[in-house]
Design a protein around this motif. Structure first.
Motif, PDB file in Angstrom:
ATOM      1  N   LEU A  92      -1.894   6.710   4.470  1.00 18.55           N
ATOM      2  CA  LEU A  92      -1.872   5.146   5.037  1.00 18.55           C
ATOM      3  C   LEU A  92      -3.308   4.448   4.495  1.00 18.55           C
ATOM      4  CD1 LEU A  92      -0.891   3.275   6.980  1.00 18.55           C
ATOM      5  CD2 LEU A  92      -1.900   4.519   8.782  1.00 18.55           C
ATOM      6  N   LEU A  93      -4.475   5.122   4.214  1.00 20.44           N
ATOM      7  CA  LEU A  93      -5.620   4.567   3.719  1.00 20.44           C
ATOM      8  C   LEU A  93      -5.351   4.142   2.305  1.00 20.44           C
ATOM      9  CD1 LEU A  93      -8.092   7.543   4.760  1.00 20.44           C
ATOM     10  CD2 LEU A  93      -8.067   5.045   5.960  1.00 20.44           C
ATOM     11  N   LEU A  94      -4.562   5.044   1.428  1.00 20.46           N
ATOM     12  CA  LEU A  94      -4.205   4.737   0.126  1.00 20.46           C
ATOM     13  C   LEU A  94      -3.566   3.147  -0.061  1.00 20.46           C
ATOM     14  CD1 LEU A  94      -4.722   5.135  -2.951  1.00 20.46           C
ATOM     15  CD2 LEU A  94      -2.598   6.745  -2.595  1.00 20.46           C
ATOM     16  N   VAL A  95      -2.219   3.002   1.020  1.00 21.11           N
ATOM     17  CA  VAL A  95      -1.561   1.941   0.647  1.00 21.11           C
ATOM     18  C   VAL A  95      -2.267   0.668   1.331  1.00 21.11           C
ATOM     19  CG1 VAL A  95      -0.621   1.859   2.913  1.00 21.11           C
ATOM     20  CG2 VAL A  95       0.722   1.200   1.096  1.00 21.11           C
ATOM     21  N   ASN A  96      -3.203   0.971   2.178  1.00 18.83           N
ATOM     22  CA  ASN A  96      -4.135  -0.248   2.541  1.00 18.83           C
ATOM     23  C   ASN A  96      -5.458  -0.209   1.743  1.00 18.83           C
ATOM     24  OD1 ASN A  96      -2.382  -0.933   4.810  1.00 18.83           O
ATOM     25  ND2 ASN A  96      -3.295   0.756   6.050  1.00 18.83           N
ATOM     26  N   LYS A  97      -5.700   0.605   0.725  1.00 16.95           N
ATOM     27  CA  LYS A  97      -6.510   0.237  -0.333  1.00 16.95           C
ATOM     28  C   LYS A  97      -8.045   0.399   0.093  1.00 16.95           C
ATOM     29  CE  LYS A  97      -3.892  -2.729  -3.405  1.00 16.95           C
ATOM     30  NZ  LYS A  97      -3.796  -1.567  -4.333  1.00 16.95           N
ATOM     31  N   GLN A  98      -8.043   1.340   1.102  1.00 19.14           N
ATOM     32  CA  GLN A  98      -9.369   2.040   1.385  1.00 19.14           C
ATOM     33  C   GLN A  98      -9.677   2.959   0.980  1.00 19.14           C
ATOM     34  OE1 GLN A  98      -7.431   1.689   5.876  1.00 19.14           O
ATOM     35  NE2 GLN A  98      -9.811   1.560   6.367  1.00 19.14           N
ATOM     36  N   LEU A  99     -10.281   2.669  -0.451  1.00 19.45           N
ATOM     37  CA  LEU A  99     -10.346   3.632  -1.477  1.00 19.45           C
ATOM     38  C   LEU A  99     -11.645   4.561  -0.924  1.00 19.45           C
ATOM     39  CD1 LEU A  99     -10.065   1.352  -4.659  1.00 19.45           C
ATOM     40  CD2 LEU A  99      -8.255   2.635  -2.999  1.00 19.45           C
TER      41      LEU A  99
END
Length: 559
Positions: free
Chosen positions: A361-368
């Protein structure tokens, strides 16, 4: 149930479940059973409701409608799923109710060891006669069932063969049970001979499939493939054929053919949870994310509350949602994982799944930045004995997605190497891991390089045995085992000790070292079930017993 034995139990002492979506028909049958004197009678309006009841409570009699308008899940598929998952005990009488019964339907029912077919409309007298007849069969075969449930398979086989050879009542069913038990006991040649004899008398699909299964178990994949292809041509709607083809193609490292077989099985039985799971998983690993998401979503819809459901479906569905950039879909998967955790008291596997899904979920929201921190936390488990092939595939899939993005994780190369050296024990497992890493080709290549490195280590160590130093072979392998945790190297050390013990000093101490490592890491290297119900032998008659089945050997090849 009262205290009578199964052999003594009267029909009227039995508990019954009626599964019928039509309120009038359901009410009539319930009243007929009560009029017979049955005191414990329950009802379900849909197969999924019935499955939940049968998973949580035993019934001696099940009367189930064949067709349910508005759903693809039929009474036949309910029965098949229950048999495959070993949920339905031998002693349960299962009667299918239908307004029409073609030859194909009756033949299909016979494959599932259905006790009886009853055409609607029926009289109370005809229903009672069918129940008495089916119950009589259970009583006549009670010696077989009791021996199986007690784990006395040798005795059960003897009882079966006596009935089969005398061609007394239910002799063919007894022959099928005997063949299945022989397969279970590691005697595929004897089982194959019995299946061939049955098929020669009546070319039933399950008997012909049994021949193919015995060939596969006996190490004759080409003969098995020929048998399966002939059966599929003659009986294209017999779904169990494709289950066995999936296994054969996976064993032969042909995932595309395995996917096609899984797709065919799922098309034939669109309400089968385990077939949908396997189909979706294979589609995912072949890179068809739309197809995977459809199959896994349907499997989740039908089976989330069922014992048939494999939570890895949710993990791969979450990855598929990532590919489709579906953040809301990932959130739904997380909620569904949490529901499973509530029912299963947070086992480590589901805790790992939820943590991985949160990272996606973090990845799809680009919270790298948060993604990097999460991945480093996941990586701390890579050498844990509890970290298994399934977890390795999921981790490789995650870091492969990161590898395709703009993020740079130099340490990821070391993680891939660690997993490859640990879990690449066979070509089949190597293909599985490589497919998991395929979204980032350098990682896929690194996985395959790890398999080659393990082969080279084993070959170099065995050269010491050829030189007359088998003890050095074992010590060398053990040293590499400590750095790689690779089960193939452990097994090679064990086999070297077994074959050359008289020539090896300190053999007992070395064997203890090997066994300690095997005890820690063998379970983690077992091939994932790919959505298949635990304990199921693809295409086989399902044996419910109190004795544990022999533990399957991990997918390890010794070169």
């Amino acid at each position: 149930m009262n205290q009578k034995t199964k052999r003594e139990m009267d029909l009227l002492d039995c508990s019954a479940l009626v599964v019928d979506g039509n309120a009038i028909s359901r009410g009539v049958i319930l009243q007929q059973l009560r009029d017979f004197g049955m005191m414990t009678v329950e009802a379900a309006t849909r197969p999924l409701e019935a499955r939940t009841k049968l998973e949580t409570k035993p019934f001696e009699i099940v009367l189930c409608e064949q067709r349910f308008p508005g759903t693809d899940y039929s009474g036949q598929e309910l029965l098949d799923d229950l048999r495959r998952a070993q949920i339905l005990p031998y002693g349960t009488v299962f009667v299918m109710l239908t307004a029409e019964a073609t030859y194909a339907q009756v033949s299909e029912a016979a494959e599932s060891a259905l006790d009886s077919y009853l055409l609607k409309p029926h009289t109370a007298g005809s229903l009672l006669d069918r129940l008495k007849h089916a119950h009589r069969r259970k009583v006549l075969l009670a010696d077989i069932f009791e021996a199986i449930e007690a784990g006395n398979f040798t005795q059960a086989i003897q009882h079966c063969l006596v009935r089969y050879r005398a061609q007394s009542n239910y002799w063919m069913y007894a022959g099928r049970v005997a063949a299945e038990l022989l397969m279970r006991e590691g005697k595929p040649e004897e089982a194959g001979e019995l299946y061939r004899n049955i098929a020669a008398q009546q070319p039933l699909p399950w008997a012909r499939l049994g021949v193919a299964r015995s060939q596969l178990e006996a190490g004759k994949p080409e003969a098995a493939l020929n048998s399966l292809e002939n059966l599929a041509q003659d009986q294209p709607a017999f779904a169990d054929t494709y289950d066995v083809l999936v296994r054969l193609h996976l064993d032969n490292s042909d995932p595309k053919a395995a996917l096609e077989a899984a797709r065919r099985a799922a098309d034939i039985t669109p309400g089968s949870v385990d077939r949908l799971q396997r189909y979706g998983m294979l589609a995912y690993y072949q890179g068809d994310f739309d197809e995977a998401a459809r199959a896994l979503d349907r499997a989740t819809l039908l089976g989330l509350t069922s014992k048939l459901y494999d939570a890895q479906c949710l993990m791969l569905l979450t990855f598929a949602r990532l590919q489709l950039k579906d953040a809301q879909g990932i959130k739904r998967c997380i909620v569904q994982i949490e529901k499973l955790m509530e029912r299963q008291e947070n086992p480590p596997r589901l805790v790992r799944f939820k943590a991985m899904a949160n990272t996606l979920l973090l990845l799809v929201n680009k919270q790298l930045a948060a993604v990097v921190d999460d991945v480093k936390m996941h990586a701390k488990e890579l050498k844990s004995p509890e970290f298994d092939v399934e977890a390795a595939c999921n981790f490789l899939t995650l870091i492969s997605e990161i590898g395709r993005s703009e993020m740079a994780l130099e340490v990821a190369n070391d993680w891939v190497s660690t997993l490859a050296l640990r879990f690449c024990t066979s070509s089949g497992l190597t293909d599985l891991l490589a497919n998991a890493a395929a979204r980032h080709p350098p990682y896929e290549s690194a996985v395959r390089a790890g398999y080659q490195r393990i082969g080279a280590i084993a070959q170099e160590a065995m050269a010491l045995t050829v030189a007359g130093k088998p003890g050095e072979t074992v010590k060398t392998l053990l040293a590499h085992c400590d750095t790689t945790l690779n089960l193939k190297l452990m097994e090679t050390a064990r086999l070297t000790l077994e074959r050359h013990r008289p020539r090896i000093q300190d053999a007992d101490a070395l064997e203890n070292d090997v066994q300690v490592r095997l005890a820690l890491y063998t379970a983690s290297c077992t091939t994932p079930p790919m959505g298949q119900a635990k304990g199921r032998s693809a295409g086989g008659l399902k044996l419910r017993t109190t004795k544990e089945a022999p533990v399957a050997k991990p997918n390890v090849q010794i070169d």
